[in-house]
Design an enzyme around this catalytic site. Structure first.
Site, PDB file in Angstrom:
ATOM      1  N   ASN A 179       0.882  -1.171   0.000  1.00 23.23           N
ATOM      2  CA  ASN A 179       0.000   0.000   0.000  1.00 23.23           C
ATOM      3  C   ASN A 179       0.919   1.220   0.000  1.00 23.23           C
ATOM      4  OD1 ASN A 179      -1.762   2.080   0.499  1.00 23.23           O
ATOM      5  ND2 ASN A 179      -2.375   1.374   2.552  1.00 23.23           N
TER       6      ASN A 179
ATOM      7  N   LYS B  61       0.200   4.246  -0.203  1.00 23.11           N
ATOM      8  CA  LYS B  61      -0.396   5.436   0.448  1.00 23.11           C
ATOM      9  C   LYS B  61      -0.132   6.673  -0.418  1.00 23.11           C
ATOM     10  CE  LYS B  61      -0.193   3.082   4.853  1.00 23.11           C
ATOM     11  NZ  LYS B  61      -0.109   3.168   6.314  1.00 23.11           N
TER      12      LYS B  61
ATOM     13  N   HIS C  79      -9.468   1.107   4.837  1.00 21.42           N
ATOM     14  CA  HIS C  79      -8.215   1.348   5.552  1.00 21.42           C
ATOM     15  C   HIS C  79      -8.484   2.284   6.736  1.00 21.42           C
ATOM     16  CE1 HIS C  79      -4.140   2.480   6.535  1.00 21.42           C
ATOM     17  NE2 HIS C  79      -3.753   1.400   5.884  1.00 21.42           N
TER      18      HIS C  79
ATOM     19  N   GLU D 146      -6.890   4.678   7.866  1.00 27.19           N
ATOM     20  CA  GLU D 146      -6.665   6.109   7.573  1.00 27.19           C
ATOM     21  C   GLU D 146      -7.887   6.712   6.886  1.00 27.19           C
ATOM     22  OE1 GLU D 146      -2.915   5.477   5.577  1.00 27.19           O
ATOM     23  OE2 GLU D 146      -2.083   4.789   7.483  1.00 27.19           O
TER      24      GLU D 146
ATOM     25  N   GLU E 226      -5.390  -4.938  10.422  1.00 29.26           N
ATOM     26  CA  GLU E 226      -4.345  -3.942  10.656  1.00 29.26           C
ATOM     27  C   GLU E 226      -4.634  -3.202  11.960  1.00 29.26           C
ATOM     28  OE1 GLU E 226      -2.334  -2.766   6.679  1.00 29.26           O
ATOM     29  OE2 GLU E 226      -4.013  -1.412   7.007  1.00 29.26           O
TER      30      GLU E 226
ATOM     31  N   GLY F 130       2.682   2.157  10.910  1.00 27.80           N
ATOM     32  CA  GLY F 130       3.667   3.235  10.805  1.00 27.80           C
ATOM     33  C   GLY F 130       4.329   3.588  12.121  1.00 27.80           C
TER      34      GLY F 130
ATOM     35  N   SER G 225       3.581  -2.210  10.469  1.00 25.62           N
ATOM     36  CA  SER G 225       5.022  -2.314  10.726  1.00 25.62           C
ATOM     37  C   SER G 225       5.582  -3.695  10.399  1.00 25.62           C
ATOM     38  CB  SER G 225       5.356  -1.912  12.166  1.00 25.62           C
ATOM     39  OG  SER G 225       4.982  -0.557  12.392  1.00 25.62           O
TER      40      SER G 225
HETATM   41  P1  13P Z   1       3.105   0.261   7.705  1.00 26.62           P
HETATM   42  O1  13P Z   1       3.584  -1.025   7.083  1.00 26.62           O
HETATM   43  O2  13P Z   1       3.825   1.475   7.207  1.00 26.62           O
HETATM   44  O3  13P Z   1       3.003   0.163   9.194  1.00 26.62           O
HETATM   45  O4  13P Z   1       1.589   0.467   7.178  1.00 26.62           O
HETATM   46  C1  13P Z   1       0.696  -0.586   7.240  1.00 26.62           C
HETATM   47  C2  13P Z   1      -0.511  -0.213   6.468  1.00 26.62           C
HETATM   48  O5  13P Z   1      -1.262   0.658   6.848  1.00 26.62           O
HETATM   49  C3  13P Z   1      -0.764  -0.923   5.200  1.00 26.62           C
HETATM   50  O6  13P Z   1      -2.036  -0.658   4.716  1.00 26.62           O
END
Ligand code: 13P
Length: 251
Positions: free
Chosen positions: A9, A11, A96, A98, A167, A173, A213
């Site tokens: 992803n 982002k 997601h 976010e 997740e 992150g 992560s």
């Molecule tokens: P990270 O791998 O940067 O922690 O992000 C995970 C994520 O949100 C994947 O959709």
């Protein structure tokens, strides 16, 4: 049997030229050294039409990170599931954390998005997961069960096209990964919910990815758990060496 999948992803990272370069480099690496799992890259909308013809579709699937909850029309700035599919993309990340947190995407909005994705031949990578306070209060099972309502309204046939991604928001992150035991516990619970709703066979065939992560150094022990069928990777999907390191956990 269900598929093992490593999905990236991106982002809101990489301009068009950088994204094209990243996709090319990943494609070259995976053509030279074939993965032992399915690989998907989910990119910003503007990359999709350039990236899909660049990669070997037998090795890398391409997906979007979102789509609209409406079919078409006067929704300035939105991108429909049909538009995403017309680029050659085959997947779309929906739900997601976010999007849920910053863009207020509710269970009802996500139900519409999931339906439109499937109606346009896109496979949803549907994300669920609790925030830190919910985990500390021991409410993670309740939270993921409620979030699953958006996909549990589907027919069994449609649901079988969905990839789930657990997740935990506190791991995204942050560098703080769920332990393999924490991941396995909730993945097994999620699979039990799928079994209750659609039966054991559908549940056994559903891929449930872990995200948060995930990196080359922890992917192998996470993916070794019986109910962890791969990963949804943020930061580490932006560098070919890291992303390939995670893909190689299945070797
Ligand atoms: P990270 O791998 O940067 O922690 O992000 C995970 C994520 O949100 C994947 O959709």
């Amino acid at each position: 049997m269900r598929k093992n999948i490593v999905a990236g992803n991106w982002k809101m990272n990489k301009n068009l030229q950088e994204g094209i370069a990243l996709a090319k480099e990943l494609n070259e690496a995976l053509v030279a050294d074939k993965p032992h799992c399915d690989v998907i890259i989910c990119t910003p909308f503007i990359h999709l039409a350039s990236v899909t013809p660049l990669v070997d579709g037998n090795i890398i699937g391409v997906g979007a990170e979102n789509c609209a909850d409406k079919v078409s029309g006067a929704y300035t700035g939105e991108v429909s599931a049909e538009m995403v599919a017309s680029t050659g993309a085959k997947y779309v990340i929906l739900g997601h954390s976010e999007r849920r947190a910053y863009y207020h995407e509710t269970v009802d909005i996500l139900t519409e998005k999931v339906k439109l994705a499937l109606a346009n031949g896109l496979k949803p990578i549907f994300c669920i997961g609790e925030v830190l306070e919910e985990r500390e209060a021991g409410k993670q099972n309740e939270v993921v069960a409620a979030q699953l309502a958006s996909v549990f309204s589907l027919s069994a046939e449609d649901f079988s096209k969905v990839i789930l991604a657990y997740e935990p928001v506190w791991a995204i992150g942050t560098g703080k990964t769920a332990t393999p035991e924490q991941a396995e516990e909730i993945h097994a619970y999620i699979r039990s919910l799928v079994a209750d709703k659609y039966g054991k066979e559908v549940a056994e065939n559903t891929s449930i990815l872990y995200g948060g992560s995930c990196k080359p150094s922890n992917a192998k022990e996470l993916f070794a758990k019986p109910d962890v069928d791969g990963g949804l990777i943020g930061g580490a999907s932006l560098k070919v060496a890291d992303f390939k390191g995670i893909i190689d956990a299945f070797k």
